[in-house]
Motif scaffolding. Structure first.
Motif, PDB file in Angstrom:
ATOM      1  N   UNK A 149       0.813  -1.194   0.000  1.00 27.92           N
ATOM      2  CA  UNK A 149       0.000   0.000   0.000  1.00 27.92           C
ATOM      3  C   UNK A 149       0.860   1.262   0.000  1.00 27.92           C
ATOM      4  N   UNK A 150       1.987   1.225   0.674  1.00 25.42           N
ATOM      5  CA  UNK A 150       2.830   2.419   0.753  1.00 25.42           C
ATOM      6  C   UNK A 150       3.286   2.891  -0.629  1.00 25.42           C
ATOM      7  N   UNK A 151       3.602   1.951  -1.493  1.00 31.48           N
ATOM      8  CA  UNK A 151       4.036   2.305  -2.852  1.00 31.48           C
ATOM      9  C   UNK A 151       2.924   3.034  -3.609  1.00 31.48           C
ATOM     10  N   UNK A 152       1.702   2.551  -3.465  1.00 33.61           N
ATOM     11  CA  UNK A 152       0.553   3.188  -4.117  1.00 33.61           C
ATOM     12  C   UNK A 152       0.347   4.587  -3.555  1.00 33.61           C
ATOM     13  N   UNK A 153       0.484   4.729  -2.251  1.00 39.05           N
ATOM     14  CA  UNK A 153       0.340   6.048  -1.638  1.00 39.05           C
ATOM     15  C   UNK A 153       1.375   7.029  -2.168  1.00 39.05           C
ATOM     16  N   UNK A 154       2.622   6.590  -2.253  1.00 37.28           N
ATOM     17  CA  UNK A 154       3.662   7.475  -2.781  1.00 37.28           C
ATOM     18  C   UNK A 154       3.355   7.881  -4.215  1.00 37.28           C
ATOM     19  N   UNK A 155       2.891   6.936  -5.004  1.00 35.53           N
ATOM     20  CA  UNK A 155       2.564   7.232  -6.403  1.00 35.53           C
ATOM     21  C   UNK A 155       1.432   8.258  -6.489  1.00 35.53           C
ATOM     22  N   UNK A 192      -8.555  15.017   0.332  1.00 36.69           N
ATOM     23  CA  UNK A 192      -9.737  14.154   0.202  1.00 36.69           C
ATOM     24  C   UNK A 192      -9.662  12.990   1.177  1.00 36.69           C
ATOM     25  N   UNK A 193      -8.503  12.347   1.271  1.00 39.41           N
ATOM     26  CA  UNK A 193      -8.360  11.228   2.203  1.00 39.41           C
ATOM     27  C   UNK A 193      -8.602  11.678   3.642  1.00 39.41           C
ATOM     28  N   UNK A 194      -8.048  12.807   4.010  1.00 35.40           N
ATOM     29  CA  UNK A 194      -8.254  13.303   5.380  1.00 35.40           C
ATOM     30  C   UNK A 194      -9.722  13.640   5.630  1.00 35.40           C
ATOM     31  N   UNK A 242      -8.501  -1.238   4.503  1.00 37.28           N
ATOM     32  CA  UNK A 242      -7.041  -1.342   4.652  1.00 37.28           C
ATOM     33  C   UNK A 242      -6.402   0.020   4.900  1.00 37.28           C
ATOM     34  N   UNK A 243      -6.997   1.076   4.361  1.00 35.73           N
ATOM     35  CA  UNK A 243      -6.472   2.428   4.582  1.00 35.73           C
ATOM     36  C   UNK A 243      -6.790   2.868   6.005  1.00 35.73           C
ATOM     37  N   UNK A 244      -8.012   2.621   6.410  1.00 36.76           N
ATOM     38  CA  UNK A 244      -8.416   2.999   7.759  1.00 36.76           C
ATOM     39  C   UNK A 244      -7.589   2.253   8.812  1.00 36.76           C
ATOM     40  N   UNK A 245      -7.331   0.986   8.564  1.00 37.27           N
ATOM     41  CA  UNK A 245      -6.566   0.171   9.510  1.00 37.27           C
ATOM     42  C   UNK A 245      -5.094   0.574   9.572  1.00 37.27           C
ATOM     43  N   UNK A 246      -4.567   1.110   8.477  1.00 37.67           N
ATOM     44  CA  UNK A 246      -3.154   1.491   8.424  1.00 37.67           C
ATOM     45  C   UNK A 246      -3.020   3.002   8.234  1.00 37.67           C
ATOM     46  N   UNK A 247      -3.856   3.758   8.938  1.00 43.03           N
ATOM     47  CA  UNK A 247      -3.874   5.212   8.768  1.00 43.03           C
ATOM     48  C   UNK A 247      -2.525   5.838   9.120  1.00 43.03           C
ATOM     49  N   UNK A 248      -1.785   5.246  10.025  1.00 42.40           N
ATOM     50  CA  UNK A 248      -0.478   5.801  10.406  1.00 42.40           C
ATOM     51  C   UNK A 248       0.446   5.885   9.191  1.00 42.40           C
ATOM     52  N   UNK A 249       0.399   4.893   8.317  1.00 41.53           N
ATOM     53  CA  UNK A 249       1.221   4.918   7.105  1.00 41.53           C
ATOM     54  C   UNK A 249       0.760   6.030   6.175  1.00 41.53           C
ATOM     55  N   UNK A 250      -0.535   6.188   6.052  1.00 43.95           N
ATOM     56  CA  UNK A 250      -1.085   7.254   5.198  1.00 43.95           C
ATOM     57  C   UNK A 250      -0.611   8.609   5.718  1.00 43.95           C
ATOM     58  N   UNK A 251      -0.749   8.836   7.007  1.00 44.79           N
ATOM     59  CA  UNK A 251      -0.311  10.114   7.594  1.00 44.79           C
ATOM     60  C   UNK A 251       1.181  10.332   7.417  1.00 44.79           C
TER      61      UNK A 251
END
Length: 91
Positions: A1-7, A21-23, A75-84
């Motif tokens: 997921x991190x790779x997709x977020x960076x992209x 939008x995500x926030x 999966x985004x909600x569960x790993x919100x720390x990575x998104x932030x």
């Protein structure tokens, strides 16, 4: 997921708006029109970003047509720390 977020958040011009939008969706699910109003963005711009986020499984849609509501994928909600973390590095 991190790779997709960076992209999606750092590797493209629309990254800052996708971060917003995500926030916003983390606060509460909304339809595209409400997101456009709340974020002071053009409706078609919001729809474009939502389509990309749905395509990459970061956001899910519920309902049909104009009233479709968008919410974060589990999966985004569960790993919100990575998104932030990615958002903070981008900004």
């Amino acid at each position: 997921m991190e790779r997709v977020l960076w992209y999606l958040l750092a590797g493209a011009r629309g990254g800052p708006n996708r971060c917003r939008i995500l926030r916003a969706l983390r606060e509460r699910p909304r339809n595209a029109n409400r997101l456009a109003e709340d974020l002071d963005l053009d409706y078609t711009t919001v729809r474009h970003h939502l389509d990309l986020l749905v395509e990459h499984d970061l956001v899910e849609d519920a309902g049909d047509g104009y009233g479709t509501v968008y919410l974060l994928a589990d999966r985004v909600d569960e790993d919100w720390a990575t998104v932030e973390d990615v958002i903070e590095r981008v900004n």
